[in-house]
Design an enzyme around this catalytic site. Structure first.
Site, PDB file in Angstrom:
ATOM      1  N   LYS A  27      82.153 -59.924  -4.348  1.00 15.69           N
ATOM      2  CA  LYS A  27      81.664 -58.822  -3.636  1.00 15.69           C
ATOM      3  C   LYS A  27      81.698 -57.611  -4.589  1.00 15.69           C
ATOM      4  CE  LYS A  27      84.219 -60.630   0.284  1.00 15.69           C
ATOM      5  NZ  LYS A  27      85.475 -60.333   1.285  1.00 15.69           N
ATOM      6  N   ASP A  29      90.848 -63.000   5.218  1.00 12.59           N
ATOM      7  CA  ASP A  29      90.211 -62.570   6.432  1.00 12.59           C
ATOM      8  C   ASP A  29      89.982 -63.603   7.428  1.00 12.59           C
ATOM      9  OD1 ASP A  29      88.080 -63.131   4.706  1.00 12.59           O
ATOM     10  OD2 ASP A  29      87.092 -61.509   5.149  1.00 12.59           O
TER      11      ASP A  29
END
Length: 485
Positions: A185, A221
């Site tokens: 990311k 997550d």
């Protein structure tokens, strides 16, 4: 200049010359055949998806095996989370959610009769910190934690229980110990890969000497998504993220997770697949396009996370932009004219894809997006073509996710499973949920029933719930493993 094709017996007019009523609906019939032909590489057949499912299943089984894991592309990290919330959790808990350019600090209070209260604050990770030293990153996080604790008048001398969502590939060796496998990311902080990120966070907090925090658990997550949904629905057995990145975790039998060295008296443990790396060994090569290869080669981590790069919000808009530029350069869009914005890497955000596909009439959103990208006065057919490109890219994304989910559902072979889902692409794309449900049903065994449940802040609430369950489980009588239905 290329001659405009004829439409309804006349030369194709510019969009501004058309008088289209509010009732106009998008019609794929006006998409040009050459655009449809060029986009065929973005369409996946059920046969191709079934092949990917078999490869995904093999990669997951390799990731679970003690002997095969070292060479497995899909790592299947054991999370050491073995218990779901059961409603007896009480108290105040902190959560730290780090998974992108912003991170959040949350304060969650749980009480009687399903009482739930949450306060949260978003903090930015400056670009220079995202690619700087790891100590700078964790010092910045600790500073923001301290500011949050002070702002909310919490006792800085009392060790506050905290759940830490760390949404990067993590190899866990315990509930509070996890080593970063690789950055994704856009992050590339030095001195963090192969280090225990819980220790790095604790060290940064210690350096401040102004707050006391007890890190009760580190999680991805996806694990947070399972926990968040399980708080309301204990049948939740898969957690899925389709946002900036893409990943899934699921409830596995302890005996199948050969690397698990925790409490084997409990029958299940959550496994974080890290399936974003699927295909890094070439298994996706048959379905990757020239746009996928270009994105991969220009990324911070070439050759890595190839599955994720074909799916997630960080890349979807760029795939569309590359396709638009390619087709315009072939004089198949905008009469070959391109703006500087459209030629700029990363300028076409994934939110634009959702906006364009949200059009109900008049191509109002498409016109707005193209205008923001410096494309003025496009034709009606141009607008239809751009929308078709967006649809092909987002449909492929949803179908790839569906193949992964179907592989998990078939492997688990539970007759009823709730899948907790979070992430901006899933939340905001107008058709992603529908596309996923339809394709996952086609690819899953007929006797398996599933439903998708939108997670309420899995990465935040879920982290706090991991901390809450860890504190709760200090009282053995309150423990409650996964139900083995």
């Amino acid at each position: 200049m290329r001659t405009k094709p004829e439409m309804m017996g006349q030369l194709r007019p510019a969009f501004s010359e058309l008088n289209i009523s509010e009732g106009f609906e998008f019609d794929t019939e006006i998409v040009t055949n050459e655009i449809k032909e060029d986009c065929k590489s973005l369409l996946l057949s059920n046969e191709q998806l079934t092949t990917l499912m078999k490869d995904m299943d093999g990669a997951i089984r390799n990731g679970l095996g003690k002997d095969t894991n070292p060479s497995s592309i899909v790592k299947c990290y054991v999370t050491y989370v073995q218990d779901l919330p059961n409603g007896t959790e009480r108290g105040k808990f902190l959560a730290l959610d780090l998974g992108g350019t912003n991170f959040r600090v949350l304060l969650i209070e749980l009480g009687e009769n399903n009482y739930f209260h949450m306060d949260s604050e978003i903090f930015k990770v400056p670009a220079h910190i995202q690619t700087g030293k790891g100590t700078e990153l964790f010092d910045h996080i600790a500073k923001c934690l301290a500011e949050f604790i002070k702002k909310h008048n919490l006792d800085s001398k009392k060790a506050l229980p905290l759940g830490f969502t760390f949404s990067f590939p993590l190899r866990q060796v315990g509930l509070t110990k996890g080593y970063l496998n690789s950055w994704t990311k856009g992050f590339n902080c030095s001195g963090v890969v192969d280090e225990d990120v819980v220790r790095l966070l604790k060290d940064a907090i210690k350096r401040r000497k102004d707050v006391e925090i007890d890190v009760c658990g580190i999680l991805n997550d996806t694990t947070g998504t399972i926990m968040s949904c399980a708080w309301k629905n204990p049948n939740t057995k898969i957690g899925l993220i389709v946002g900036t990145g893409c990943n899934a975790c699921y409830v596995e039998k302890v005996e199948n997770a050969e690397l698990f060295d925790g409490d084997k008296t409990k029958p299940h443990v959550i496994v974080n697949t890290e399936w974003g790396a699927f295909g890094d060994d070439g298994k996706l090569d048959a379905v990757r396009t020239k746009y996928d290869r270009e994105i991969d080669e220009d990324s911070l981590n070439p050759g890595q996370q190839r599955f994720e790069k074909m799916i997630s919000g960080m890349y979807m808009g760029e795939i569309v932009r590359l396709a638009i530029v390619d087709l315009a350069n072939q004089n198949k869009l905008f009469e070959g004219r391109l703006s500087e914005q459209m030629k700029t890497k990363g300028a076409f955000g994934t939110s634009y894809v959702s906006d364009i596909e949200s059009d109900k009439a008049n191509y109002k959103e498409t016109l707005k997006v193209l205008s923001e990208m410096g494309i003025n006065d496009p034709s009606l057919v141009d607008c239809a073509n751009v929308r078709y490109i967006c649809e092909c890219v987002s449909r492929r994304s949803a179908h790839l996710v569906s193949a992964g989910l179907a592989a998990l559902l078939n492997k688990m072979d539970e007759k009823s499973v709730t899948i907790g889902v979070d992430g901006s692409v899933y939340r905001f794309h107008p058709y992603f949920h529908k596309l996923m449900v339809e394709k996952t049903k086609q690819l899953t065994k007929s006797d398996i029933k599933f439903d998708l449940m939108l997670s309420e802040d899995g990465s935040g609430r879920g982290a706090a719930l991991v901390a809450a369950v860890a504190v709760r489980d200090e009282l053995p009588s309150m423990t409650n493993g996964f139900s083995a239905k």
